[in-house]
Design an enzyme around this catalytic site. Sequence first.
Site, PDB file in Angstrom:
ATOM      1  N   LYS A 124       0.818  -1.224   0.000  1.00 54.58           N
ATOM      2  CA  LYS A 124       0.000   0.000   0.000  1.00 54.58           C
ATOM      3  C   LYS A 124       0.850   1.272   0.000  1.00 54.58           C
ATOM      4  O   LYS A 124       0.592   2.199  -0.778  1.00 54.58           O
ATOM      5  CB  LYS A 124      -0.925   0.019   1.225  1.00 54.58           C
ATOM      6  CG  LYS A 124      -1.979  -1.055   1.259  1.00 54.58           C
ATOM      7  CD  LYS A 124      -2.919  -0.880   2.440  1.00 54.58           C
ATOM      8  CE  LYS A 124      -2.260  -1.142   3.783  1.00 54.58           C
ATOM      9  NZ  LYS A 124      -1.913  -2.563   3.972  1.00 54.58           N
ATOM     10  N   THR A 125       1.832   1.318   0.886  1.00 51.37           N
ATOM     11  CA  THR A 125       2.633   2.539   0.998  1.00 51.37           C
ATOM     12  C   THR A 125       3.388   2.824  -0.288  1.00 51.37           C
ATOM     13  O   THR A 125       3.397   3.959  -0.789  1.00 51.37           O
ATOM     14  CB  THR A 125       3.606   2.433   2.186  1.00 51.37           C
ATOM     15  OG1 THR A 125       2.863   2.315   3.398  1.00 51.37           O
ATOM     16  CG2 THR A 125       4.512   3.650   2.264  1.00 51.37           C
ATOM     17  N   GLU A 168      -3.628   5.906   1.356  1.00 53.58           N
ATOM     18  CA  GLU A 168      -3.467   4.498   1.716  1.00 53.58           C
ATOM     19  C   GLU A 168      -4.702   4.073   2.513  1.00 53.58           C
ATOM     20  O   GLU A 168      -5.191   4.824   3.355  1.00 53.58           O
ATOM     21  CB  GLU A 168      -2.211   4.392   2.574  1.00 53.58           C
ATOM     22  CG  GLU A 168      -1.679   3.008   2.778  1.00 53.58           C
ATOM     23  CD  GLU A 168      -0.282   3.052   3.380  1.00 53.58           C
ATOM     24  OE1 GLU A 168      -0.001   2.223   4.253  1.00 53.58           O
ATOM     25  OE2 GLU A 168       0.519   3.921   2.988  1.00 53.58           O
TER      26      GLU A 168
END
Length: 461
Positions: A124-125, A168
């Site tokens: 995600k990051t 995110e």
Amino acid sequence: MKNIEDIIKAPCHVHFIGIGGISMSGLAELLLDKGYTVSGSDRSESDITNKLASLGAKICYGHNKENITDDISYVVYTAAIKDDNPEIVAAKEKDITCMTRAKLLGLAMSGYKTAISVAGTHGKTTTTSMISEIMLAYKCDPTISVGGMLHSIGGNFRVGHSQYFVTEACEYTNSFLSLISNVNVILNVREDHLDFFKDINDIRHSFRVFADNLGEDGTLVINSEIDDLSYFTDDLKAKVYTFGSDKDKSDYYPENITYNKVACATFDIVNGSERTTVSLKVPGKHNILNALAAFATCRAIKIPAEYIVKGLENYQGTDRRFQYKGEFNGVTVIDDYAHHPDEIEATLNTAKTYPHNKLWVVFQPHTYTRTKSLMGEFAKALSLADNVVLAKIYPARETDNLGISSDTLRGEIEKLGHENVIYFETFEEIEKFLKEKCINGDLLITMGAGNVVEIGENLVK
């Protein structure tokens, strides 16, 4: 859906419990920019709290009922805050409306024409950061919320003044279901957070609801390699774009992949008759998939390919993602946030293509629940390293050790025939051991979501 200004009238007073957290601080900054009065509490002073104070926030250190004053209209908290927190108790006694961070983030996003939520068990990051870099290259002045420190924005949050918002989206406690976006990205769906979810089917159900939250004008970008993909896409109102390694199952897929000497890939991204060459500055096969997701997402919102290429090539990583920390005695030190077996496997496979003699990993398991439920997978993934050093489990929010420790994991790794694995109780013991055993030309990775990064930093010092 009404946006944040319709629900929370400016310039009212909003108080954040845990305002110094990486996810909370950005929202506090956004409200300050919109003219709200902002206060918050945290356990200790930090660069983040100092920055917020410089922007006009009132910061209190320690969680105390006295911090909840009568002029506060809303109190915002995270999943880590319990019902017996003195500020929560005081807010309820004063009949002040309390809401989760995710609820506030969703309200904030609802006011943007193009709002993107990036979800998945891992990646995600990085993917959110790649999309952010693309938007910055496109000069569309986005608002950005990312779970790591992105150097190009000088932190984890950027307040923009346009129609674009990217964030995110974490599945823990189903917080991502509170987000209000019209572009949702699903990178992968794997077992994790089993202190909250019952099992993998429970997790899959939440991701299906995440997809269902999109309306007819929405867009889902999803990894074609997810098990039983049709479960997430059948009868979905939104448009669906897929990405993955298999060109027969994916709208966006890679071809002509090559790697340089530090494992960074150059490849073509293919979509129908469109072919675009990209060279990444972050290593590993897994980052090809992250880049595909970012590319597909940005093409879906009509960003030209030339700006996507520029943004992807501008991205040089976020803190704690295969981050070079320095050297000691000729040993290269890398730090990585990997705390799930899939992430560990991806990171160690990347490391194998990095110049080195022996590969060392110092792993700090994160939470007893995750370690126990995925014990076998952890053992298998860590066995990819030549030498494994285990630190104590980082408990985070948990108090019950479930009858396990890192020594339990050591035993499971040894059962797989790996002889070079050892467990130490303290960081000091680990640092002393590594100084004695690592030699010139070795590669050392500190790995985990806790404070294991301190080991590598101390060795480099």
